[in-house]
Design a protein around this motif. Structure first.
Motif, PDB file in Angstrom:
ATOM      1  N   ALA A  39     -17.929  38.199 -16.912  1.00 55.00           N
ATOM      2  CA  ALA A  39     -17.722  38.437 -15.480  1.00 55.00           C
ATOM      3  C   ALA A  39     -18.076  37.286 -14.726  1.00 55.00           C
ATOM      4  O   ALA A  39     -17.332  37.164 -13.885  1.00 55.00           O
ATOM      5  CB  ALA A  39     -19.056  39.095 -14.906  1.00 55.00           C
ATOM      6  N   SER A  40     -18.055  35.952 -15.335  1.00 57.22           N
ATOM      7  CA  SER A  40     -17.902  34.681 -14.573  1.00 57.22           C
ATOM      8  C   SER A  40     -16.414  34.353 -14.154  1.00 57.22           C
ATOM      9  O   SER A  40     -16.173  33.499 -13.452  1.00 57.22           O
ATOM     10  CB  SER A  40     -18.408  33.612 -15.556  1.00 57.22           C
ATOM     11  N   GLY A  41     -15.516  34.940 -14.713  1.00 58.52           N
ATOM     12  CA  GLY A  41     -14.019  34.773 -14.493  1.00 58.52           C
ATOM     13  C   GLY A  41     -13.196  35.762 -13.910  1.00 58.52           C
ATOM     14  O   GLY A  41     -11.964  35.523 -13.760  1.00 58.52           O
ATOM     15  N   LEU A  42     -13.723  36.942 -13.614  1.00 56.19           N
ATOM     16  CA  LEU A  42     -12.956  38.070 -13.131  1.00 56.19           C
ATOM     17  C   LEU A  42     -12.220  37.844 -11.923  1.00 56.19           C
ATOM     18  O   LEU A  42     -11.144  37.842 -11.492  1.00 56.19           O
ATOM     19  CB  LEU A  42     -14.055  39.468 -12.748  1.00 56.19           C
ATOM     20  N   GLY A  43     -12.898  37.105 -10.801  1.00 54.40           N
ATOM     21  CA  GLY A  43     -12.520  36.747  -9.605  1.00 54.40           C
ATOM     22  C   GLY A  43     -11.103  35.697  -9.451  1.00 54.40           C
ATOM     23  O   GLY A  43     -10.318  36.097  -8.801  1.00 54.40           O
ATOM     24  N   THR A  44     -11.646  34.642 -10.456  1.00 53.93           N
ATOM     25  CA  THR A  44     -10.484  33.769 -10.344  1.00 53.93           C
ATOM     26  C   THR A  44      -9.168  34.337 -11.107  1.00 53.93           C
ATOM     27  O   THR A  44      -8.180  34.185 -10.908  1.00 53.93           O
ATOM     28  CB  THR A  44     -10.906  32.563 -11.179  1.00 53.93           C
ATOM     29  N   HIS A  45      -9.276  35.290 -12.316  1.00 57.09           N
ATOM     30  CA  HIS A  45      -8.121  35.582 -12.882  1.00 57.09           C
ATOM     31  C   HIS A  45      -7.642  36.690 -11.990  1.00 57.09           C
ATOM     32  O   HIS A  45      -6.240  36.523 -11.979  1.00 57.09           O
ATOM     33  CB  HIS A  45      -8.819  36.546 -13.951  1.00 57.09           C
ATOM     34  N   GLN A  46      -8.306  37.333 -11.363  1.00 52.17           N
ATOM     35  CA  GLN A  46      -7.336  38.378 -10.398  1.00 52.17           C
ATOM     36  C   GLN A  46      -6.712  37.484  -9.129  1.00 52.17           C
ATOM     37  O   GLN A  46      -5.605  37.821  -8.669  1.00 52.17           O
ATOM     38  CB  GLN A  46      -8.539  39.557  -9.575  1.00 52.17           C
ATOM     39  N   ALA A  47      -7.504  36.291  -8.781  1.00 51.72           N
ATOM     40  CA  ALA A  47      -6.803  35.843  -7.649  1.00 51.72           C
ATOM     41  C   ALA A  47      -5.421  35.046  -8.172  1.00 51.72           C
ATOM     42  O   ALA A  47      -4.265  34.930  -7.290  1.00 51.72           O
ATOM     43  CB  ALA A  47      -7.635  34.594  -7.150  1.00 51.72           C
ATOM     44  N   SER A  48      -5.622  34.541  -9.362  1.00 50.12           N
ATOM     45  CA  SER A  48      -4.341  34.144  -9.904  1.00 50.12           C
ATOM     46  C   SER A  48      -3.130  34.994 -10.074  1.00 50.12           C
ATOM     47  O   SER A  48      -2.015  35.142  -9.780  1.00 50.12           O
ATOM     48  CB  SER A  48      -4.442  33.585 -11.286  1.00 50.12           C
ATOM     49  N   LEU A  49      -3.396  36.360 -10.567  1.00 51.88           N
ATOM     50  CA  LEU A  49      -2.471  37.657 -10.441  1.00 51.88           C
ATOM     51  C   LEU A  49      -1.780  38.103  -9.098  1.00 51.88           C
ATOM     52  O   LEU A  49      -0.769  38.140  -9.044  1.00 51.88           O
ATOM     53  CB  LEU A  49      -2.963  38.801 -11.391  1.00 51.88           C
ATOM     54  N   LEU A  50      -2.708  38.189  -8.157  1.00 55.48           N
ATOM     55  CA  LEU A  50      -2.204  38.341  -6.994  1.00 55.48           C
ATOM     56  C   LEU A  50      -1.382  37.191  -6.327  1.00 55.48           C
ATOM     57  O   LEU A  50      -0.442  37.642  -5.579  1.00 55.48           O
ATOM     58  CB  LEU A  50      -3.678  38.690  -5.878  1.00 55.48           C
ATOM     59  N   LYS A  51      -1.862  35.977  -6.529  1.00 52.76           N
ATOM     60  CA  LYS A  51      -1.232  34.979  -5.805  1.00 52.76           C
ATOM     61  C   LYS A  51       0.356  34.830  -6.414  1.00 52.76           C
ATOM     62  O   LYS A  51       1.136  34.442  -5.765  1.00 52.76           O
ATOM     63  CB  LYS A  51      -2.028  33.577  -5.869  1.00 52.76           C
ATOM     64  N   GLY A  52       0.392  35.154  -7.620  1.00 56.43           N
ATOM     65  CA  GLY A  52       1.587  35.017  -8.350  1.00 56.43           C
ATOM     66  C   GLY A  52       2.538  36.279  -7.993  1.00 56.43           C
ATOM     67  O   GLY A  52       3.523  35.974  -7.739  1.00 56.43           O
ATOM     68  N   ALA A  53       1.974  37.397  -7.939  1.00 57.05           N
ATOM     69  CA  ALA A  53       3.073  38.411  -7.161  1.00 57.05           C
ATOM     70  C   ALA A  53       3.353  38.172  -5.696  1.00 57.05           C
ATOM     71  O   ALA A  53       4.437  38.460  -5.154  1.00 57.05           O
ATOM     72  CB  ALA A  53       1.996  39.775  -7.472  1.00 57.05           C
ATOM     73  N   TYR A  54       2.261  37.480  -4.957  1.00 58.19           N
ATOM     74  CA  TYR A  54       2.290  37.389  -3.659  1.00 58.19           C
ATOM     75  C   TYR A  54       3.592  36.405  -3.425  1.00 58.19           C
ATOM     76  O   TYR A  54       4.617  36.495  -2.692  1.00 58.19           O
ATOM     77  CB  TYR A  54       1.381  36.847  -3.056  1.00 58.19           C
ATOM     78  N   ASP A  55       3.664  35.315  -4.310  1.00 50.94           N
ATOM     79  CA  ASP A  55       4.659  34.236  -3.886  1.00 50.94           C
ATOM     80  C   ASP A  55       5.881  34.919  -4.344  1.00 50.94           C
ATOM     81  O   ASP A  55       7.077  34.238  -3.753  1.00 50.94           O
ATOM     82  CB  ASP A  55       4.367  32.907  -5.095  1.00 50.94           C
ATOM     83  N   ARG A  56       6.323  35.922  -5.094  1.00 47.60           N
ATOM     84  CA  ARG A  56       7.470  36.343  -5.392  1.00 47.60           C
ATOM     85  C   ARG A  56       8.007  37.174  -4.214  1.00 47.60           C
ATOM     86  O   ARG A  56       9.218  37.777  -4.289  1.00 47.60           O
ATOM     87  CB  ARG A  56       7.528  37.322  -6.511  1.00 47.60           C
ATOM     88  N   LEU A  57       7.067  37.551  -3.335  1.00 45.20           N
ATOM     89  CA  LEU A  57       7.626  38.365  -2.064  1.00 45.20           C
ATOM     90  C   LEU A  57       8.571  37.662  -1.419  1.00 45.20           C
ATOM     91  O   LEU A  57       8.455  36.606  -1.103  1.00 45.20           O
ATOM     92  CB  LEU A  57       6.469  38.988  -1.379  1.00 45.20           C
ATOM     93  N   SER A  58       9.268  38.363  -0.388  1.00 45.56           N
ATOM     94  CA  SER A  58      10.064  37.900   0.480  1.00 45.56           C
ATOM     95  C   SER A  58       9.165  37.205   1.818  1.00 45.56           C
ATOM     96  O   SER A  58       8.046  37.876   1.942  1.00 45.56           O
ATOM     97  CB  SER A  58      11.398  38.316   1.020  1.00 45.56           C
ATOM     98  N   PRO A  59       9.632  36.483   2.901  1.00 45.10           N
ATOM     99  CA  PRO A  59       8.787  36.054   3.871  1.00 45.10           C
ATOM    100  C   PRO A  59       8.402  37.255   4.719  1.00 45.10           C
ATOM    101  O   PRO A  59       7.104  37.344   5.140  1.00 45.10           O
ATOM    102  CB  PRO A  59       9.535  35.060   4.753  1.00 45.10           C
ATOM    103  N   GLU A  60       9.295  38.237   4.752  1.00 51.12           N
ATOM    104  CA  GLU A  60       8.978  39.423   5.614  1.00 51.12           C
ATOM    105  C   GLU A  60       8.142  40.100   4.894  1.00 51.12           C
ATOM    106  O   GLU A  60       7.217  40.964   5.620  1.00 51.12           O
ATOM    107  CB  GLU A  60      10.553  40.234   5.643  1.00 51.12           C
TER     108      GLU A  60
END
Length: 244
Positions: free
Chosen positions: A102-123
């Protein structure tokens, strides 16, 4: 005794074989293991990551922050302060020879969300920053809005999947800290790169600014087989220790 020894030998042979298939390149050999058995066995306990090695080693830190809107006993509501869920979890591994998974769940999910977020358009990122929480179909409404703002709907699907997981995680964090009076949650993911290698010996070098995946308020999501009680039993004591 012989039966136990034989069972131990068979298990060891299976583990070595499964690890070989998992770590090595994908080949037809994997078809020897039926269905989803290999993945189910290797994840989460034996998963391998090569991201610490060249040519693209890990070069930044992730944080997962959560806050909530909470109902007071007098019928009013209040917004809580932000807490860093990833910092709480990482504290469980500090000075611990056997850190919990459990010590790495938040960090792992943060990485996944940020990666998906970065591929979105500005809009689409602007849409992600808006509030979606009313009714039962708020996540679908956000997805529809993003689909109208770009041509590649697969990128939207990938982001919505990570939004769903992030929301479910944030819901458990919020309930572990503020109880069952949580009405809705907001999460924020941050990445901060390390000092570039070429500047490693520069005493005046500073880390680059944080990169933020900005999201609005969200409704509460509970995924199948999630347990608020079990999560709170692990997360709440670590949070209280960190707050002292």
């Amino acid at each position: 005794m012989r039966g136990a020894l034989a069972a131990g030998v068979l298990f060891t042979a299976w583990h070595i074989f499964a690890s070989f298939l998992w770590i090595g390149p994908v080949t037809p050999l994997r078809e020897l293991v039926p269905g989803n058995l290999l993945t189910s066995y290797m994840i989460p306990w034996y998963g391998q990551s090569w991201s610490v090695f060249a040519p693209e080693p890990i070069n930044g830190d992730y944080r997962f922050k959560v806050r909530a809107l909470v109902a007071n006993e007098d019928g009013s509501t209040r917004e809580t302060e932000w807490i860093s869920a990833s910092d709480v979890e990482m504290s469980m591994s500090r000075h611990n020879l056997f850190p919990p998974r459990a010590s790495g769940l938040g960090t792992h999910q943060a990485s996944l969300l940020k990666g998906a977020y970065d591929r979105l358009s500005p809009e689409q990122r602007t849409t992600a920053s808006l509030n979606y929480f009313e009714g039962d179909a708020w996540l679908g409404r956000m997805q529809n809005a993003m689909n109208e703002q770009g041509d590649d709907q697969s990128l939207v699907v990938a982001y919505i999947v990570q939004e769903r997981y992030s929301d479910a995680y944030s819901t458990q964090v919020a309930r572990a800290v503020w109880g069952d009076s949580v009405i809705r949650v907001q999460f924020q993911v941050l990445r901060q790169n390390i000092i570039p290698f070429v500047d490693r010996n520069n005493p005046d070098a500073v880390r680059p600014p944080e990169q933020i995946a900005d999201t609005g308020w969200r409704g509460l999501i509970t995924l199948p087989q999630q347990s608020d009680a079990d999560f709170a039993d692990v997360f709440r004591p670590a949070f209280e220790r960190l707050e002292k």
